[in-house]
Motif scaffolding. Structure first.
Motif, mmCIF file in Angstrom:
data_model
loop_
_atom_site.group_PDB
_atom_site.id
_atom_site.type_symbol
_atom_site.label_atom_id
_atom_site.label_comp_id
_atom_site.label_asym_id
_atom_site.label_seq_id
_atom_site.Cartn_x
_atom_site.Cartn_y
_atom_site.Cartn_z
ATOM 1 N N ARG A 3 0.818 -1.218 0.000
ATOM 2 C CA ARG A 3 0.000 0.000 0.000
ATOM 3 C C ARG A 3 0.852 1.268 0.000
ATOM 4 O O ARG A 3 0.310 2.365 -0.044
ATOM 5 C CB ARG A 3 -0.949 -0.006 1.203
ATOM 6 N N GLN A 4 2.172 1.099 0.042
ATOM 7 C CA GLN A 4 3.084 2.235 -0.132
ATOM 8 C C GLN A 4 3.874 2.143 -1.435
ATOM 9 O O GLN A 4 4.709 2.993 -1.714
ATOM 10 C CB GLN A 4 4.071 2.305 1.030
ATOM 11 N N GLY A 5 3.620 1.095 -2.232
ATOM 12 C CA GLY A 5 4.296 0.977 -3.520
ATOM 13 C C GLY A 5 5.540 0.122 -3.512
ATOM 14 O O GLY A 5 6.261 0.070 -4.518
ATOM 15 N N VAL A 6 5.813 -0.581 -2.411
ATOM 16 C CA VAL A 6 7.007 -1.435 -2.348
ATOM 17 C C VAL A 6 6.751 -2.727 -3.117
ATOM 18 O O VAL A 6 5.812 -3.457 -2.817
ATOM 19 C CB VAL A 6 7.385 -1.754 -0.890
ATOM 20 N N THR A 7 7.613 -3.015 -4.080
ATOM 21 C CA THR A 7 7.476 -4.243 -4.868
ATOM 22 C C THR A 7 8.668 -5.184 -4.707
ATOM 23 O O THR A 7 8.666 -6.270 -5.275
ATOM 24 C CB THR A 7 7.294 -3.916 -6.367
ATOM 25 N N LEU A 8 9.684 -4.765 -3.956
ATOM 26 C CA LEU A 8 10.826 -5.645 -3.674
ATOM 27 C C LEU A 8 11.258 -5.484 -2.234
ATOM 28 O O LEU A 8 11.630 -4.385 -1.796
ATOM 29 C CB LEU A 8 12.007 -5.335 -4.605
ATOM 30 N N GLU A 9 11.206 -6.590 -1.482
ATOM 31 C CA GLU A 9 11.645 -6.634 -0.092
ATOM 32 C C GLU A 9 13.035 -7.273 -0.046
ATOM 33 O O GLU A 9 13.216 -8.387 -0.541
ATOM 34 C CB GLU A 9 10.677 -7.464 0.763
ATOM 35 N N VAL A 10 13.995 -6.572 0.563
ATOM 36 C CA VAL A 10 15.375 -7.074 0.641
ATOM 37 C C VAL A 10 15.689 -7.433 2.097
ATOM 38 O O VAL A 10 15.635 -6.575 2.977
ATOM 39 C CB VAL A 10 16.375 -6.026 0.118
ATOM 40 N N PHE A 11 16.035 -8.698 2.332
ATOM 41 C CA PHE A 11 16.296 -9.207 3.675
ATOM 42 C C PHE A 11 17.806 -9.320 3.933
ATOM 43 O O PHE A 11 18.610 -9.165 3.035
ATOM 44 C CB PHE A 11 15.679 -10.603 3.849
ATOM 45 N N GLY A 12 18.157 -9.643 5.194
ATOM 46 C CA GLY A 12 19.518 -10.080 5.468
ATOM 47 C C GLY A 12 20.391 -9.162 6.296
ATOM 48 O O GLY A 12 21.618 -9.237 6.181
ATOM 49 N N GLU A 13 19.796 -8.330 7.168
ATOM 50 C CA GLU A 13 20.622 -7.476 8.029
ATOM 51 C C GLU A 13 21.241 -8.320 9.147
ATOM 52 O O GLU A 13 20.660 -8.505 10.212
ATOM 53 C CB GLU A 13 19.801 -6.347 8.650
ATOM 54 N N GLY A 14 22.431 -8.842 8.898
ATOM 55 C CA GLY A 14 23.123 -9.648 9.897
ATOM 56 C C GLY A 14 22.615 -11.073 9.947
ATOM 57 O O GLY A 14 23.375 -12.026 9.775
ATOM 58 N N SER A 15 21.321 -11.234 10.183
ATOM 59 C CA SER A 15 20.701 -12.558 10.192
ATOM 60 C C SER A 15 19.951 -12.783 8.883
ATOM 61 O O SER A 15 19.273 -11.881 8.393
ATOM 62 C CB SER A 15 19.718 -12.683 11.364
ATOM 63 N N SER A 16 20.087 -13.978 8.338
ATOM 64 C CA SER A 16 19.339 -14.349 7.142
ATOM 65 C C SER A 16 18.657 -15.682 7.383
ATOM 66 O O SER A 16 18.957 -16.390 8.354
ATOM 67 C CB SER A 16 20.262 -14.421 5.920
#
Length: 570
Positions: free
Chosen positions: A107-120
């Motif tokens: 609902r804010q226009g995000v189409t790609l979520e990027v994970f992995g800050e330290g923990s994955s």
């Protein structure tokens, strides 16, 4: 005669070019036709009014398309048509298991979520899986994967609305190989970590992500990080880091990131760049000068941020890392020991150059908001400050924090008020700044109502476009869109995404620039942003007139080191 020949040739060339530009005859309907939108393509260039034709998952044509038709036609008059936004630091890795629709971000226009800050979410061994299962809170799930690539494929098979990608976590690599001990890896263990990096990169990881204020990541030396980053660099990966300090030692911690980038020959980015604690706000110019100098020297250093003056993590960020060695059970066991408690109390109340205390950076327990409990018996404290709970218990804030960690069986989710509004605006204007929520993506329903969240989960991107772009004019809208799309995609070397170009995947965000607005607050954070009208992911509409369609077309977006040539490398 020559002039007639040249004129005829030019007409033929223009005719052929027009056919190529249109991709086909306009009598053949597009799957989706977006008409009359203000196209901001992600390049940072001046917007223009035009049409976009989509076939299957791909942008087929951009331009003026009079007479064109579409099976689905959208009149985008009065709307901005932009590439879908990239969330550079997302914690939707578990919330999407619970609900793949990713409502608060879509609902804010995000189409790609990027994970992995330290923990994955990989690579996991059997011991790690057991620890994860034991530590699950409101969201519970079976762990049906071991490697990071297997997790990403599991998610897409399950069904998610946004695309997903991930860095491999330096903490995860360390725990997989060494455990939670405060020691250097042996030569054999370091080689095993490198092997795990190689596997993750070939599965499509974007690079290595670290989070160095937390145990056991805190125990990793610069040299260890350089060695594993050298492997990621072989695959054109990136190093992205929550610095060892964002407060008192931020300059030294930035030097460490720059040193890693230089010696590993790797692109590097600072997670959620901030100056934590009022005593450090004045260091802004020194921080940016250091980054600028490194960039001028040829290093590729970039940053991301969220658009709020408070951060969110756990009470672990208020306690010395040594007491957390060995993982949660050892941490809680030590906090039950009266002698150790006295030592921890002393360190929590004494400024130190050796570790980062967010309690001290916040300045007061009044500036620490408790938002996430695992134990149902403690959930009534959600939304209270640590100071309020301490008064309720007639204890010091430090003792209360230690007790809550023991009683809740977790680190306890906490919002810390740390930053200045003036620095927020300065950071937004940095040419190398992209954006992140540093939060899960959820909805104000079901299991998500059992805990609170930082308002950035519901408002971070809308807040940029509404408050800072439209209302306060910190940067122009075309620059904001560039920083939400093309800039991060280029930094991560992601192919065919992050821009509106013919042949690119059809990830689009259509919003009303006069109405885009965040509504989430610290008191009432679970409120959707408004003003985003339509969102497409891989050519499939996931938001229609501001309402989620329920579609789950998200795919795995892989880094440049991906090696499985039998599958489309995105």
């Amino acid at each position: 005669m020559y002039t007639i020949f040249r004129t005829t040739k030019l007409i033929v060339q223009l005719f052929v070019a027009s056919i190529i530009f249109c991709g086909c005859s306009t009598s053949e309907p597009f799957d989706v036709l977006i008409k009359n939108g203000l196209i901001i393509d992600g390049s940072g260039e001046v917007p223009f009014t035009g049409d976009i034709g989509i076939r299957a998952d791909t942008i087929a044509v951009i331009g003026k398309l009079p007479g064109a038709r579409g099976h689905l036609e959208i009149d985008a008059s009065g709307l901005v048509v932009a590439p879908g936004f990239i969330n550079m630091l997302s914690w939707a890795n578990e919330s999407l298991i619970e609900d793949g629709t990713s409502q608060s971000d879509i609902r804010q226009g995000v189409t790609l979520e990027v994970f992995g800050e330290g923990s994955s979410m990989g690579p996991l061994n059997e011991s790690m899986k057991k620890q994860w299962l034991d530590g699950q809170g409101d969201i519970s799930y079976d762990i049906e994967w071991s490697t990071l690539g297997e997790y990403l494929e599991f998610m897409v098979k399950k069904g998610v609305s946004p695309n997903i990608a991930s860095f491999v976590g330096a903490t995860t690599l360390r725990v997989n190989t060494i455990g939670y001990d405060d020691r250097e890896p042996t030569a054999e263990e370091l080689e095993q970590m490198k092997l795990l990096v190689r596997q993750a990169m070939e599965e499509g990881a974007l690079g290595i992500g670290s989070s160095l204020i937390y145990a056991p990541a805190f125990f990793a030396s610069t040299e260890e990080l350089i060695e594993i980053c050298k492997v990621a660099a072989e695959y054109e990966g990136m190093y992205i880091s929550h610095l060892r300090s964002e407060g008192q030692n931020i300059l030294e911690s930035l030097d460490e990131l720059i040193d890693i980038a230089d010696k590993a020959n790797i692109r590097a980015e600072v997670y959620h760049l901030k100056l934590s604690g009022k005593a450090n706000w004045h260091k802004y110019d020194k921080v940016t000068s250091k980054i600028d100098s490194a960039r001028s020297a040829g290093l590729h250093i970039t940053t991301n941020m969220y658009t709020y003056t408070a951060g969110s993590t756990g009470l672990d960020a208020s306690m010395p890392p040594w007491v957390q060695e060995g993982g949660y059970k050892e941490w809680a066991r030590r906090l039950r020991d009266p002698e150790i408690r006295r030592q921890v109390f002393e360190e929590m109340t004494t400024p130190s150059k050796h570790w980062e205390s967010l309690m001290q950076d916040a300045g007061s327990a009044e500036n620490m908001l408790l938002i996430g409990f695992k134990n149902d018996s403690l959930k009534y404290l959600t939304g209270k400050t640590l100071a309020e709970v301490a008064r309720m218990r007639n204890l010091s804030p430090e003792e209360t924090a230690m007790d809550l960690v023991i009683q809740d069986g977790s680190r306890v989710g906490t919002v810390y008020f740390l930053m200045s509004e003036e620095n927020i605006k300065k950071k937004i204007a940095l040419p190398y700044m992209s954006f992140c929520s540093d939060s899960r993506s959820s909805a104000p329903e079901g299991v998500f109502l059992k805990s609170s969240v930082h308002p950035r989960a519901y408002g971070n991107f809308a807040r940029l476009l509404g408050k800072y772009v439209r209302d306060e004019k910190v940067i122009p809208i075309e620059e904001a869109i560039y920083k939400l799309t093309t800039l991060p995609a280029t930094n991560m070397k992601i192919k065919k995404r992050g821009a509106l170009k013919e042949g690119y995947y059809a990830d689009l965000a259509l919003f009303n620039p006069n109405e885009i607005q965040d509504h989430a607050t610290y008191d009432k954070p679970q409120q959707f942003a408004t003003g985003m009208i339509h969102v497409f992911v891989n050519g499939v509409q996931v938001l229609n007139e501001g309402e989620h369609t329920g579609a789950l077309p998200g795919r795995v977006v892989r880094g440049p080191g991906y090696r499985n040539k039998s599958v489309n490398n995105e």
